[in-house]
Structure formats: structure tokens, C-alpha cells
Scaffold this motif. Structure first.
Motif, PDB file in Angstrom:
ATOM      1  N   ARG A  30      64.191  30.003  23.323  1.00 13.30           N
ATOM      2  CA  ARG A  30      62.992  30.449  22.610  1.00 13.30           C
ATOM      3  C   ARG A  30      62.752  31.943  22.748  1.00 13.30           C
ATOM      4  O   ARG A  30      61.903  32.498  22.070  1.00 13.30           O
ATOM      5  N   CYS A  31      63.493  32.581  23.654  1.00 13.62           N
ATOM      6  CA  CYS A  31      63.332  34.021  23.888  1.00 13.62           C
ATOM      7  C   CYS A  31      64.505  34.771  23.272  1.00 13.62           C
ATOM      8  O   CYS A  31      65.545  34.195  22.968  1.00 13.62           O
ATOM      9  N   ASP A  32      64.326  36.055  23.152  1.00 15.28           N
ATOM     10  CA  ASP A  32      65.408  36.917  22.716  1.00 15.28           C
ATOM     11  C   ASP A  32      66.463  36.971  23.822  1.00 15.28           C
ATOM     12  O   ASP A  32      66.133  37.164  24.996  1.00 15.28           O
ATOM     13  N   GLU A  33      67.727  36.815  23.461  1.00 21.93           N
ATOM     14  CA  GLU A  33      68.809  36.806  24.447  1.00 21.93           C
ATOM     15  C   GLU A  33      68.877  38.117  25.223  1.00 21.93           C
ATOM     16  O   GLU A  33      69.139  38.114  26.423  1.00 21.93           O
ATOM     17  N   GLU A  34      68.605  39.215  24.572  1.00 23.16           N
ATOM     18  CA  GLU A  34      68.620  40.516  25.239  1.00 23.16           C
ATOM     19  C   GLU A  34      67.546  40.614  26.321  1.00 23.16           C
ATOM     20  O   GLU A  34      67.755  41.234  27.350  1.00 23.16           O
ATOM     21  N   VAL A  36      66.370  38.089  28.113  1.00 25.30           N
ATOM     22  CA  VAL A  36      66.817  37.271  29.236  1.00 25.30           C
ATOM     23  C   VAL A  36      67.872  38.021  30.038  1.00 25.30           C
ATOM     24  O   VAL A  36      67.803  38.102  31.267  1.00 25.30           O
ATOM     25  N   ILE A  37      68.842  38.611  29.349  1.00 26.61           N
ATOM     26  CA  ILE A  37      69.900  39.359  30.028  1.00 26.61           C
ATOM     27  C   ILE A  37      69.318  40.551  30.781  1.00 26.61           C
ATOM     28  O   ILE A  37      69.695  40.814  31.930  1.00 26.61           O
ATOM     29  N   SER A  38      68.383  41.229  30.177  1.00 25.48           N
ATOM     30  CA  SER A  38      67.745  42.375  30.822  1.00 25.48           C
ATOM     31  C   SER A  38      66.992  41.958  32.079  1.00 25.48           C
ATOM     32  O   SER A  38      67.062  42.636  33.108  1.00 25.48           O
ATOM     33  N   ALA A  39      66.286  40.837  32.013  1.00 25.83           N
ATOM     34  CA  ALA A  39      65.537  40.352  33.183  1.00 25.83           C
ATOM     35  C   ALA A  39      66.491  40.005  34.327  1.00 25.83           C
ATOM     36  O   ALA A  39      66.241  40.366  35.483  1.00 25.83           O
ATOM     37  N   VAL A  40      67.590  39.350  34.015  1.00 20.29           N
ATOM     38  CA  VAL A  40      68.549  38.970  35.065  1.00 20.29           C
ATOM     39  C   VAL A  40      69.238  40.212  35.623  1.00 20.29           C
ATOM     40  O   VAL A  40      69.443  40.315  36.839  1.00 20.29           O
ATOM     41  N   LYS A  41      69.583  41.166  34.771  1.00 27.25           N
ATOM     42  CA  LYS A  41      70.206  42.410  35.248  1.00 27.25           C
ATOM     43  C   LYS A  41      69.268  43.172  36.166  1.00 27.25           C
ATOM     44  O   LYS A  41      69.677  43.676  37.215  1.00 27.25           O
ATOM     45  N   ASN A  42      68.009  43.286  35.774  1.00 22.44           N
ATOM     46  CA  ASN A  42      67.040  43.993  36.612  1.00 22.44           C
ATOM     47  C   ASN A  42      66.835  43.292  37.943  1.00 22.44           C
ATOM     48  O   ASN A  42      66.677  43.943  38.975  1.00 22.44           O
TER      49      ASN A  42
END
Length: 75
Positions: A30-34, A36-42
Motif C-alpha cells: 500500500r506504500c510507495d516502494e521507494e 519502504v526502501i528508504s526507511a530500511v536504508k535509514n
């Protein structure tokens, strides 16, 4: 749940970073993939991360495999 102070000095209850990451992974469709990736990277570069707590939340929220896939690339 943890308590944080807002910029106006009010105390609010919120989830910790590990729970928030797992919530992102649960709702990744339901979220933008970018996002999610940004949150995990941070989170991966965050100095005060607690990987054991993150793994516990992932197990309870049934996102272990997804979390492992993201974290293997980053760590």
C-alpha cells in the motif's frame, strides 16, 4: 510504545523505530516502494539500531522473510 516530546514540549506516545520498520514492511503493497526502501536504508545506518528487537517484532508480525531480504542487501 514509547513516549517522545514534540517540538512544543507535549508528550506523545508512539512506536519505536523497530516496530515502525515492521509496519512499513507489512504495508509495503500500500506504500510507495521507494519509501519502504528508504526507511530500511535509514534504519540500517542508524547508530542506535537494535537488530534483536527488530527480529523479534518481525517474527511476531510475520515479516521475517521480507525483512531478511531487505537487510541482507544492506548489511
Amino acid at each position: 510504545m514509547i513516549e517522545k516530546k514534540t517540538t512544543f514540549g507535549n508528550r506523545v506516545r508512539c512506536y519505536n523505530l523497530e516496530r515502525t520498520i515492521c509496519d512499513f514492511l507489512r504495508s509495503r503493497n500500500r506504500c510507495d516502494e521507494e519509501m519502504v526502501i528508504s526507511a530500511v536504508k535509514n534504519y540500517a545506518v542508524y547508530k542506535e539500531k537494535n537488530l534483536n528487537l527488530l527480529a523479534d517484532y518481525a517474527k511476531h508480525l510475520r515479516v521475517e522473510k521480507v525483512l531478511r531480504r531487505y537487510m541482507e542487501v544492506l548489511l
